[in-house]
Design a protein around this motif. Structure first.
Motif, PDB file in Angstrom:
ATOM      1  N   ILE A 107       0.837  -1.200   0.000  1.00  0.00           N
ATOM      2  CA  ILE A 107       0.000   0.000   0.000  1.00  0.00           C
ATOM      3  C   ILE A 107       0.875   1.255   0.000  1.00  0.00           C
ATOM      4  O   ILE A 107       0.614   2.220  -0.736  1.00  0.00           O
ATOM      5  CB  ILE A 107      -0.940  -0.001   1.222  1.00  0.00           C
ATOM      6  CG1 ILE A 107      -1.952  -1.137   1.094  1.00  0.00           C
ATOM      7  CG2 ILE A 107      -1.662   1.335   1.364  1.00  0.00           C
ATOM      8  CD1 ILE A 107      -2.700  -1.443   2.382  1.00  0.00           C
ATOM      9  N   ALA A 108       1.936   1.239   0.820  1.00  0.00           N
ATOM     10  CA  ALA A 108       2.824   2.404   0.903  1.00  0.00           C
ATOM     11  C   ALA A 108       3.482   2.709  -0.444  1.00  0.00           C
ATOM     12  O   ALA A 108       3.734   3.881  -0.778  1.00  0.00           O
ATOM     13  CB  ALA A 108       3.885   2.167   1.965  1.00  0.00           C
TER      14      ALA A 108
ATOM     15  N   ALA B 118       0.102   3.850  -5.833  1.00  0.00           N
ATOM     16  CA  ALA B 118      -0.198   5.205  -6.298  1.00  0.00           C
ATOM     17  C   ALA B 118      -1.585   5.670  -5.869  1.00  0.00           C
ATOM     18  O   ALA B 118      -2.089   6.658  -6.395  1.00  0.00           O
ATOM     19  CB  ALA B 118      -0.074   5.254  -7.822  1.00  0.00           C
ATOM     20  N   ILE B 119      -2.213   5.009  -4.922  1.00  0.00           N
ATOM     21  CA  ILE B 119      -3.547   5.414  -4.488  1.00  0.00           C
ATOM     22  C   ILE B 119      -3.450   6.737  -3.731  1.00  0.00           C
ATOM     23  O   ILE B 119      -2.381   7.099  -3.233  1.00  0.00           O
ATOM     24  CB  ILE B 119      -4.210   4.331  -3.615  1.00  0.00           C
ATOM     25  CG1 ILE B 119      -3.432   4.123  -2.297  1.00  0.00           C
ATOM     26  CG2 ILE B 119      -4.330   3.027  -4.368  1.00  0.00           C
ATOM     27  CD1 ILE B 119      -4.087   3.122  -1.362  1.00  0.00           C
ATOM     28  N   PRO B 120      -4.552   7.482  -3.634  1.00  0.00           N
ATOM     29  CA  PRO B 120      -4.517   8.781  -2.935  1.00  0.00           C
ATOM     30  C   PRO B 120      -4.008   8.633  -1.505  1.00  0.00           C
ATOM     31  O   PRO B 120      -4.268   7.635  -0.831  1.00  0.00           O
ATOM     32  CB  PRO B 120      -5.985   9.222  -2.959  1.00  0.00           C
ATOM     33  CG  PRO B 120      -6.557   8.544  -4.163  1.00  0.00           C
ATOM     34  CD  PRO B 120      -5.858   7.224  -4.248  1.00  0.00           C
TER      35      PRO B 120
ATOM     36  N   GLN C  96      -5.916   2.819   4.980  1.00  0.00           N
ATOM     37  CA  GLN C  96      -5.672   1.390   4.809  1.00  0.00           C
ATOM     38  C   GLN C  96      -4.480   0.925   5.651  1.00  0.00           C
ATOM     39  O   GLN C  96      -4.513  -0.159   6.246  1.00  0.00           O
ATOM     40  CB  GLN C  96      -5.450   1.068   3.333  1.00  0.00           C
ATOM     41  CG  GLN C  96      -6.700   1.244   2.483  1.00  0.00           C
ATOM     42  CD  GLN C  96      -6.531   0.705   1.079  1.00  0.00           C
ATOM     43  OE1 GLN C  96      -5.499   0.124   0.738  1.00  0.00           O
ATOM     44  NE2 GLN C  96      -7.537   0.890   0.243  1.00  0.00           N
ATOM     45  N   ILE C  97      -3.451   1.738   5.716  1.00  0.00           N
ATOM     46  CA  ILE C  97      -2.297   1.381   6.530  1.00  0.00           C
ATOM     47  C   ILE C  97      -2.674   1.387   8.008  1.00  0.00           C
ATOM     48  O   ILE C  97      -2.299   0.481   8.763  1.00  0.00           O
ATOM     49  CB  ILE C  97      -1.124   2.336   6.258  1.00  0.00           C
ATOM     50  CG1 ILE C  97      -0.550   2.065   4.848  1.00  0.00           C
ATOM     51  CG2 ILE C  97      -0.033   2.182   7.316  1.00  0.00           C
ATOM     52  CD1 ILE C  97       0.536   3.035   4.428  1.00  0.00           C
TER      53      ILE C  97
ATOM     54  N   GLN D 175      -4.708  -4.037  13.102  1.00  0.00           N
ATOM     55  CA  GLN D 175      -4.775  -5.498  13.065  1.00  0.00           C
ATOM     56  C   GLN D 175      -3.504  -6.102  13.673  1.00  0.00           C
ATOM     57  O   GLN D 175      -3.572  -7.092  14.414  1.00  0.00           O
ATOM     58  CB  GLN D 175      -4.948  -5.976  11.620  1.00  0.00           C
ATOM     59  CG  GLN D 175      -6.298  -5.645  11.022  1.00  0.00           C
ATOM     60  CD  GLN D 175      -6.348  -5.944   9.531  1.00  0.00           C
ATOM     61  OE1 GLN D 175      -5.316  -6.224   8.912  1.00  0.00           O
ATOM     62  NE2 GLN D 175      -7.530  -5.895   8.949  1.00  0.00           N
ATOM     63  N   ILE D 176      -2.356  -5.520  13.364  1.00  0.00           N
ATOM     64  CA  ILE D 176      -1.092  -6.022  13.903  1.00  0.00           C
ATOM     65  C   ILE D 176      -1.061  -5.874  15.423  1.00  0.00           C
ATOM     66  O   ILE D 176      -0.643  -6.788  16.150  1.00  0.00           O
ATOM     67  CB  ILE D 176       0.091  -5.281  13.251  1.00  0.00           C
ATOM     68  CG1 ILE D 176       0.227  -5.698  11.781  1.00  0.00           C
ATOM     69  CG2 ILE D 176       1.399  -5.555  14.006  1.00  0.00           C
ATOM     70  CD1 ILE D 176       1.197  -4.848  10.976  1.00  0.00           C
ATOM     71  N   ALA D 177      -1.518  -4.728  15.912  1.00  0.00           N
ATOM     72  CA  ALA D 177      -1.548  -4.518  17.360  1.00  0.00           C
ATOM     73  C   ALA D 177      -2.492  -5.507  18.038  1.00  0.00           C
ATOM     74  O   ALA D 177      -2.169  -6.079  19.087  1.00  0.00           O
ATOM     75  CB  ALA D 177      -1.975  -3.086  17.673  1.00  0.00           C
TER      76      ALA D 177
END
Length: 245
Positions: A166-167, A170-172, A179-180, A186-188
């Motif tokens: 995602i990083a 080229a998405i806005p 999203q990040i 989720q990771i936490a």
């Protein structure tokens, strides 16, 4: 020993919910994610009145009833959903409701069924190990807790891969940040569930008189903010046993 957290809703972006051709169902799910539970219940009632997507309507009505702690109503609705559709989410939610109602045998049975239908759902196994711990089924606790921790390792690795993709995309930027952030959450969450699994595996092994295994898992969380003090106490008790031999 177990601490039952709030149910985590499936990770559907509101713009990509299932059954996109049903505006009412989309509205029901969107309101649920926005935690507007009374409004969501009204939409679920509307869907049921017109006999559209009854399985989904009962399921999401049960989700909202659960969030409002209306456990008996949630149970009635999830039982109705179970008669209308077959998937892993329905028995999973049924198991969580029965955990809250302290009907542990039924909770275990439903969570085991959900796990059979979807082995990739780490959260189902996590809830199952909590029920098993509450029942004192220590051998099963160890097996399910260790498997769940491994599942969470895989889920966390996948989330990190997704963040990297995602990083670099080229998405806005605003959408990218959302999203990040969702995957970082989720990771936490995976980290907290994994720590719980490790601590409960340590306690279960202690109760099974398996000190080496108990020590191995306790050492994984002996600096953890939530479990560290209890893990260090367990390690001290294990050390006392060694001295007394």
């Amino acid at each position: 020993m177990p601490d039952y957290p709030t149910i985590q809703l499936p990770d559907y972006p509101i713009t990509q919910l299932p059954n996109p051709n049903s505006p009412l169902l989309r509205k029901l799910k969107a309101l649920t994610y926005l935690q507007q539970h009374d409004a969501a219940l009204a939409v679920a009632d509307e869907l049921l009145a017109i006999r559209r997507y009854p399985g989904d309507a009962y399921y999401w009505r049960a989700v909202n009833e659960l969030q409002l702690e209306r456990l008996d109503r949630a149970w009635d609705d999830i039982e109705s959903a179970d008669k209308a559709m077959v998937n892993s989410d329905v028995p999973k939610l049924a198991g969580i409701i029965e955990m809250r109602r302290r009907v542990l045998d039924v909770a275990r049975q439903r969570l085991e069924l959900s796990r059979e239908r979807n082995r990739a759902d780490c959260e189902t196994s996590y809830y199952l190990h909590l029920v098993l711990a509450d029942q004192g089924r220590w051998d099963d606790v160890v097996n399910v807790a260790v498997g769940t921790a491994e599942c969470l390792d895989g889920a966390e690795a996948y989330a990190r891969e997704q963040i990297a993709l995602i990083a670099a995309s080229a998405i806005p930027e605003a959408r990218k940040a959302r999203q990040i952030a969702r995957r970082e959450q989720q990771i936490a969450s995976a980290g907290r569930m994994r720590a719980t699994c490790w601590f409960n595996a340590a306690v279960a092994n202690f109760n099974l008189s398996k000190p080496d295994e108990a020590r191995r898992f306790a050492e994984k969380v002996n600096t953890d903010e939530q479990f560290g003090e209890r893990a260090r106490d367990l390690l001290a008790r294990l050390a006392g046993r060694d001295v007394g031999r």
